[in-house]
Design an enzyme around this catalytic site. Structure first.
Site, PDB file in Angstrom:
ATOM      1  CB  THR A 190      -1.070   0.008   1.298  1.00 28.70           C
ATOM      2  OG1 THR A 190      -1.788  -1.018   0.987  1.00 28.70           O
ATOM      3  CG2 THR A 190      -1.717   1.305   1.521  1.00 28.70           C
ATOM      4  CG  ASP A 210      -2.561  -7.070   3.934  1.00 28.39           C
ATOM      5  OD1 ASP A 210      -2.980  -6.471   4.960  1.00 28.39           O
ATOM      6  OD2 ASP A 210      -3.147  -7.044   2.723  1.00 28.39           O
TER       7      ASP A 210
END
Ligand code: SIN
Length: 327
Positions: free
Chosen positions: A20, A100
């Site tokens: 991200t 993640d």
């Protein structure tokens, strides 16, 4: 640049892997509808002023959404880190990464590197295009950690907190302060470019070198995670045993059971795990609890992974299987 200035400057290498932090959304107000792994690491660094006396270099190792992380990328990262750790001209390494699976990459690197210099992973919960992205400050903090003279070990810098690679876990889906060190507590904090230690820098594991020769792009031994839960059945484990008995290519070598509480298993899972062990599959229990560790009891028939989460226990078992294959 004078010779004296050059010799006192600390060089930090920033390795990009995506996430991200390198994500782009169509609108600056969108913090979730973005595509991860779009902005190159050199571009990410362009907007960040290096701390005084620090020279930055950037290299792109991968460009992925970390949900798609692969063993081959870990191997490429570990190999590059080993080269840089051996280079006396470089003080430390920063790795930009998606949140993640960051804890898995951090644990892998902690397990295979002798990090007598800092290897600092960092990330962001908001994309690079956000109105108020958290990535630039996290990168700046990670660079500060990597340039700290006595720093060492594999750590994660996020939201002003420094976590040990062994302990860190993502605990929130949305907040920018998404990571915790659990019972172990953080290694320290980054405040205005200064590191305030809360405990000693993490030591890398000794004797990890037996695994390093395996840091190639070969497929690692397959280790699956099976969750024990209310109403669980052993059918998944039996399917894995059947593949193994048929000698199917890529059949499972190890099984991590994500166990309840202090390592307990639904009786159906426990019985199937016994069948797996009898078929030559290595089985380990890791707790589903976010905090604490499994306290072993006399008579336990399945090994436990202590404080490791199931995803970290999976990596530990893969490395153990690689090590014993190379012994
Ligand atoms: C990823 O893990 O690559 C996407 C999610 C994130 O970085 O927060």
């Amino acid at each position: 640049m004078s010779d004296q200035k050059a010799s006192t400057q600390r060089r930090v290498l920033v390795l990009g892997t995506g996430g991200t932090i390198a994500g782009r959304a169509a609108s600056s107000g969108d913090n979730i509808g973005y595509v991860a792994g779009q902005v190159g690491v050199a571009e990410l660094l362009a907007g960040i002023e290096a701390p005084p006396g620090v020279a930055l270099e950037a290299e792109q190792v991968a460009q992925v959404d970390s949900k798609d992380m692969e063993f081959s990328i870990w191997c490429a990262l570990a190999r590059r880190c080993m080269q840089v750790l051996a280079d006396p001209a470089v003080s430390g390494i920063v790795i930009t990464h998606g949140t993640d699976t960051l804890e898995e990459t951090a644990f892998f690197l902690h397990s295979v590197l002798q990090a007598f210099k800092p290897v600092v992973l960092t990330c962001a919960m908001r994309p690079a295009t956000a109105l108020s992205p958290d990535g630039p400050q996290n990168v700046r903090d990670a660079i500060s950690v990597a340039a700290t003279p006595d720093a060492r070990g594999v750590t994660v810098a996020c939201a002003g907190v420094v976590h040990a690679g062994r302990d860190v876990q993502k605990v929130h889906t949305y907040r920018t302060d998404a990571f915790s060190s659990g019972d172990a507590g953080p290694v320290g904090f980054v405040e205005e470019g200064e590191v305030r230690l809360a405990r000693p820098w993490p030591e890398g594991p000794q004797g990890a070198h037996h695994v390093r020769q395996w840091l190639s792009d070969l497929d690692p031994p397959r280790v699956e995670i099976v969750l024990s839960h209310a109403g669980a059945r052993g059918a998944l484990i039996d399917a894995l045993i059947a593949e193994r008995m048929q000698g199917a290519p890529g059949a499972v070598h190890g099984l991590v059971l994500a166990a309840t509480g202090n390592g307990t298993l639904h009786h159906e899972i426990e019985q199937a795990a016994g069948r797996a062990q009898a078929a030559g599959i290595r089985v380990v229990r890791a707790t589903r609890c976010a905090q604490g560790r499994i306290l072993a009891k006399p008579g336990d028939s399945i090994a436990d992974a202590g404080a490791l989460s199931p995803v970290k226990a999976r990596i530990a078992l893969q490395l153990e299987l690689l090590g014993s294959a190379g012994a």
